[in-house]
Design an enzyme around this catalytic site. Structure first.
Site, PDB file in Angstrom:
ATOM      1  N   ARG A  45     -21.127  24.803  31.619  1.00 46.42           N
ATOM      2  CA  ARG A  45     -19.852  24.334  31.072  1.00 46.42           C
ATOM      3  C   ARG A  45     -18.675  24.984  31.818  1.00 46.42           C
ATOM      4  O   ARG A  45     -18.653  26.180  32.046  1.00 46.42           O
ATOM      5  CB  ARG A  45     -19.772  24.668  29.585  1.00 46.42           C
ATOM      6  CG  ARG A  45     -18.457  24.261  28.904  1.00 46.42           C
ATOM      7  CD  ARG A  45     -17.442  25.371  28.891  1.00 46.42           C
ATOM      8  NE  ARG A  45     -16.243  25.040  28.111  1.00 46.42           N
ATOM      9  CZ  ARG A  45     -15.142  25.781  28.103  1.00 46.42           C
ATOM     10  NH1 ARG A  45     -15.084  26.889  28.821  1.00 46.42           N
ATOM     11  NH2 ARG A  45     -14.090  25.429  27.390  1.00 46.42           N
ATOM     12  N   GLY A  66     -14.413  25.187  31.698  1.00 44.91           N
ATOM     13  CA  GLY A  66     -13.237  24.873  30.892  1.00 44.91           C
ATOM     14  C   GLY A  66     -12.006  24.649  31.742  1.00 44.91           C
ATOM     15  O   GLY A  66     -12.088  24.269  32.918  1.00 44.91           O
ATOM     16  N   THR A 125      -4.646  29.661  27.507  1.00 46.20           N
ATOM     17  CA  THR A 125      -5.808  30.242  26.831  1.00 46.20           C
ATOM     18  C   THR A 125      -6.044  29.477  25.545  1.00 46.20           C
ATOM     19  O   THR A 125      -5.117  29.203  24.788  1.00 46.20           O
ATOM     20  CB  THR A 125      -5.620  31.739  26.536  1.00 46.20           C
ATOM     21  OG1 THR A 125      -6.658  32.151  25.629  1.00 46.20           O
ATOM     22  CG2 THR A 125      -4.268  32.071  25.929  1.00 46.20           C
ATOM     23  N   GLY A 126      -7.291  29.110  25.319  1.00 46.30           N
ATOM     24  CA  GLY A 126      -7.602  28.351  24.113  1.00 46.30           C
ATOM     25  C   GLY A 126      -8.810  27.486  24.378  1.00 46.30           C
ATOM     26  O   GLY A 126      -9.548  27.710  25.341  1.00 46.30           O
ATOM     27  N   THR A 170      -9.320  34.944  27.017  1.00 41.70           N
ATOM     28  CA  THR A 170      -9.129  34.773  28.455  1.00 41.70           C
ATOM     29  C   THR A 170      -8.043  35.751  28.852  1.00 41.70           C
ATOM     30  O   THR A 170      -7.372  36.305  27.997  1.00 41.70           O
ATOM     31  CB  THR A 170      -8.690  33.309  28.710  1.00 41.70           C
ATOM     32  OG1 THR A 170      -9.797  32.457  28.502  1.00 41.70           O
ATOM     33  CG2 THR A 170      -8.156  33.054  30.099  1.00 41.70           C
TER      34      THR A 170
END
Ligand code: ASP
Length: 292
Positions: A189, A191, A211-212, A161
């Site tokens: 989806r 996030g 980010t992750g 990201t």
């Protein structure tokens, strides 16, 4: 009173030791240098956060904008959000298809609608009506599409990201984040990235971009939690590490970047690496991928 500006950006916490990130390191430094000039000239934290993310999206070096990876159906559904700490205004787009800079669409949602987030077809219609730049030849534009497997082994929720947190010379904070999401995601989806409080947050004390594995960041309200911890008196380093430890404790991985109003910078991660670069209030520029 004029403040010394500061900034930190990331290019994702999905960095793998076996890969070479020389191009990203050079690029991230260029972005910070360009944004330093903008901040020195008096640009607002919000403008600089968006401009930095546009540069990251356009580069094709990260899993956002031009470097996006497709979902399981082969479609590119992109997410972005931003938040202005001084006003607590926020804007976001989720599962946006067909536009070059999702972060610009998120900014337009904030500036031009009574809403915070537009998703899917509605987001695309809005971006079209606002005259935002569409992607021309999708196959040619998404330069990293064919490299997705190298970037993200199938079957894992690998990720990458981009994001940026900024403190401007008026002491205002802002954050922006943009992504194609996790590799191998299901169609539809969404996030943490487009969700203010989860992937992005800015208030009068802190600015954070995450980010992750976004599912974990949503479950702990990661970005807002940094703000609440600092409001409760924790130093930024402790607050940010506390959030990453909580995510790690649940089995999630990733990292975040954060900045407070005194110009302190933090960038904890529990993945192998996190591409990141920063400008301190003292004017120093740094770039790192694996070192902590
Ligand atoms: N957090 C993003 C998501 O879950 C992915 C990433 O940061 O790489 O969509």
């Amino acid at each position: 009173m004029s403040h010394a500006p500061a900034l930190i950006l990331h290019g994702g916490a999905g960095a793998r030791r076996e890969r070479n990130y020389d191009a990203e390191v050079v690029h991230m430094r260029q972005v910070v240098e360009a944004m330093k000039a903008r901040l020195d000239a008096g640009a607002s934290a919000l403008d600089v956060a968006v401009e930095a993310v546009v540069m990251l999206e356009d580069s094709g070096l990260y899993v956002a904008g031009r470097g996006a990876s497709p979902n399981l159906a082969g479609a590119y559904e992109l997410d972005a959000s931003l938040m202005d700490g001084a006003t607590r205004k926020a804007g976001a787009v989720a599962a946006l298809q067909g536009f070059r800079n999702p972060v610009v669409a998120a900014r337009a949602v904030m500036d031009r609608t009574p809403h915070i987030m537009l998703a899917g077809e509605g987001a695309a219609l809005f971006a079209h009506d606002r005259g935002l730049e569409p992607i021309g030849d999708e196959a040619a534009w998404f330069t990293r599409a064919g490299q997705g497997e190298d970037n993200h082994p199938p079957g894992t929720l690998s990720h990458g990201t981009v994001g940026c947190c900024v403190l401007d010379i008026q002491g205002r904070l802002a954050a922006a984040t943009s992504t194609a999401g996790v590799f191998g995601k299901m169609p539809g989806r969404v996030g943490d990235t487009p969700i203010p409080a989860a992937g992005t947050w800015a208030d009068e004390r802190t600015a954070t971009s995450c980010t992750g594995q976004g599912e974990y960041f949503i479950r702990v309200a990661a970005a807002a939690q940094v703000g609440w911890r600092v409001e409760a008196g924790q130093p930024l380093a402790e607050a940010t590490q506390g959030v990453i430890d909580q995510i790690g404790g649940m089995g999630g991985d990733g990292g975040l970047i954060a900045l407070d109003r005194d110009g302190n910078i933090a960038a904890p991660f529990n993945s192998q690496g996190m591409k990141r670069a920063w400008l301190t209030t003292g004017g120093q520029i740094g770039v790192e991928v694996f070192g902590r």
